[in-house]
Design a protein around this motif. Structure first.
Motif, PDB file in Angstrom:
ATOM      1  N   ARG A 269       1.621   0.432  -0.391  1.00 24.85           N
ATOM      2  CA  ARG A 269       0.398  -0.215   0.058  1.00 24.85           C
ATOM      3  C   ARG A 269      -0.787   0.113  -0.849  1.00 24.85           C
ATOM      4  N   ARG A 270      -0.704   1.236  -1.572  1.00 26.02           N
ATOM      5  CA  ARG A 270      -1.783   1.604  -2.490  1.00 26.02           C
ATOM      6  C   ARG A 270      -1.794   0.722  -3.740  1.00 26.02           C
ATOM      7  N   SER A 271      -0.653   0.091  -4.024  1.00 25.44           N
ATOM      8  CA  SER A 271      -0.549  -0.705  -5.257  1.00 25.44           C
ATOM      9  C   SER A 271      -0.443  -2.202  -4.960  1.00 25.44           C
ATOM     10  N   ARG A 272      -1.103  -2.654  -3.886  1.00 27.14           N
ATOM     11  CA  ARG A 272      -1.063  -4.078  -3.545  1.00 27.14           C
ATOM     12  C   ARG A 272      -1.679  -4.929  -4.653  1.00 27.14           C
TER      13      ARG A 272
ATOM     14  N   LYS B 161       9.583  -4.827  -3.652  1.00 20.75           N
ATOM     15  CA  LYS B 161       9.599  -5.379  -5.007  1.00 20.75           C
ATOM     16  C   LYS B 161       8.222  -5.868  -5.441  1.00 20.75           C
ATOM     17  N   TYR B 162       7.449  -6.386  -4.472  1.00 21.36           N
ATOM     18  CA  TYR B 162       6.120  -6.907  -4.813  1.00 21.36           C
ATOM     19  C   TYR B 162       5.277  -6.874  -3.540  1.00 21.36           C
ATOM     20  N   THR B 163       4.211  -6.110  -3.555  1.00 20.32           N
ATOM     21  CA  THR B 163       3.344  -5.970  -2.376  1.00 20.32           C
ATOM     22  C   THR B 163       2.043  -6.733  -2.613  1.00 20.32           C
ATOM     23  N   PRO B 164       1.859  -7.857  -1.938  1.00 22.55           N
ATOM     24  CA  PRO B 164       0.650  -8.656  -2.141  1.00 22.55           C
ATOM     25  C   PRO B 164      -0.460  -8.274  -1.169  1.00 22.55           C
TER      26      PRO B 164
END
Length: 485
Positions: free
Chosen positions: A31-34, A139-142
């Protein structure tokens, strides 16, 4: 011995707890790297139905409204690429994206396949979607998680990953009508005849449905914004999710402007009846075939022999088998020479087929909206819909009223689409195969001026559901969520 039984009973609970811990750990980490993006959760980007059209129009709307946001598609179709998806949006739906979307491939889609769960399919697929969304978000947190396929059980997962959760709900996973049907012990594609005949099994299934509806309401309430496609869906979602202030009705995009360019006058040798729908069990294609067989049996000798055209897509092997069974059934009914099957057609081919049809058939019970019905009306084909008058348990009935005698009160086309326009009838609704056949015969026998008048009224009605209106309503619902981020 007792300890072994206890351990075997605790094993599933231990696995579930371990998986929940893994989800939480991944959520804290990612969640820190959204990313500044909108992630569209749409595992089947090749289904070819109205849901896929909504996906591409939603992507285009976001690109127009927020060009600095990336659009990412979570798909289980491994051959999908940004270029192929952008090309598909144009070829199949006539939607030109501003930029090709990014693609995140999912490899655990089998966990949402209906064939994975011969029993307890609904809860199995729902829990499977949790696993699939976990794969997607790792894989990918938007910044924004947008579900366009109706997997509400993924919403708590997305919230744990810090995403704003938005959804476009075509129909509820469970509805009050489904509960009523089990109460009434009515056999249908989602209520096995063995269960319907048994009081005990029916009561067990009612309990299962009620428990599932409670869970569905809990996970659905996690959405920050819920768009729904019809009055019918809105009524159910409001009752189940309890978030009325966050629910907005946004009619799905229909190519009314393009289809309205087709001439109303068309060849009637032969008269063509078209059926546009995915080859799925709820679309009730065999019923249409049986009604058509009745039409041919009762056709006057001096009238031209009509042709029935099935147009649809197949998502998987199960759909392919249904299509083959439909072809076999046409042979059994001895109507195979008068029936055509068009699978996975391009958008231009669909427009061409609609342009030659005098009428369009729709036969799904409790259809949430019915894009194909709007397409019939916009193209100039008179719609014929089958909405049986089911026995509704009074404890669950929503109490809607309407203008067609004995038509099912909970169908989307019934509530939003096939309504009079300027006092003119725009189509037919029927209760059974015989009435369905009678409606087709009426259209075949109808004088050309009368048919053109009804088709023109249907076309005017269809203009209410344009693609442009979708973009306007979609952006109006989407903006407040963006402004609060």
């Amino acid at each position: 011995m007792a300890s072994r039984i206890l351990l075997s009973a605790l094993a599933p609970a231990t696995l579930i707890l371990a998986f929940i811990i893994r989800i939480i750990a991944a959520a804290v980490r990612f969640r820190r790297s959204r990313k500044k993006a909108v992630g569209f959760f749409h595992p089947y980007t090749n289904d070819g139905g109205g849901g896929e059209r909504v996906l591409w129009c939603a992507v285009k709307a976001v690109q127009e409204e927020l060009p600095d946001l990336d659009c990412v598609i979570y798909t289980g179709d491994h051959d999908a690429s940004p270029q192929s998806l952008a090309a598909r949006a144009i070829d199949r739906f006539g939607v030109k994206l501003i930029n090709p979307p990014q693609v995140v491939h999912l490899y655990k889609r089998k966990w949402i396949e209906e064939t994975t769960y011969p029993r307890f399919t609904m809860i199995g697929q729902s829990l499977g979607s949790v696993y699939l969304s976990w794969e997607a978000l790792c894989k990918y947190t938007p910044l924004y998680y947008f579900d366009t396929s109706g997997y509400a059980f993924t919403y708590p997962v997305a919230r744990m990953f810090g995403c704003k959760v938005i959804c476009y709900t075509h129909y509820p996973t469970i509805s009050l009508d489904m509960l009523s049907r089990v109460h009434a012990r009515s056999s249908m594609y989602n209520n096995d005849a063995l269960i319907a005949k048994s009081v005990f099994f029916s009561q067990c299934k009612v309990i299962y449905y009620k428990l599932f509806s409670l869970l569905y309401g809990m996970v659905g309430s996690c959405a920050h914004l819920a768009m729904v496609n019809s009055s019918w869906t809105q009524s159910h979602i409001q009752k189940l999710w309890g978030i009325s202030a966050r629910i907005f009705r946004v009619y799905p995009p229909c190519d009314t402007s393009g289809l309205q360019m087709l001439p109303l006058e068309r060849s009637t040798t032969p008269i063509k009846i078209i059926s546009v729908a995915q080859f799925r069990p709820e679309k009730a294609h065999p019923l249409q075939l049986e009604a058509f067989a009745v039409v041919l049996k009762n056709l006057d000798a001096d009238l031209p022999r009509p042709k029935l055209q099935f147009v649809g897509s197949c998502r998987n092997e199960a759909d392919e088998k249904r299509l083959q069974h439909l072809k076999d059934r046409a042979i059994e009914l001895k109507v195979d020479n008068d029936v055509e099957f068009h699978k996975n057609v391009t958008y231009s081919e669909l427009v061409s087929l609609l342009g030659g049809a005098a009428a369009g058939i729709h036969s799904m019970i409790d259809e949430h909206f019915g894009i194909s019905v709007v397409e019939y009306m916009a193209s100039g084909a008179i719609p014929i819909g089958l909405f049986p008058n089911l026995l509704i348990d009074k404890g669950w009935q929503l109490g809607w009223s309407g203008w067609v005698r004995a038509a099912h009160n909970s169908a989307g086309p019934r509530m939003d689409i096939v309504l009079p326009e300027d006092g003119k009838q725009t189509g037919y609704l029927a209760e059974n195969v015989q009435e369905y056949a009678e409606a087709i015969l009426k259209i075949i026998k109808m004088p050309v001026p009368e048919r053109l008048e009804m088709a023109a009224a249907a076309r005017r009605r269809a203009s209410r559901f344009s693609e442009q209106r979708f973009y306007e309503d979609f952006k109006a619902a989407f903006r407040p969520v963006i402004s609060r981020s």
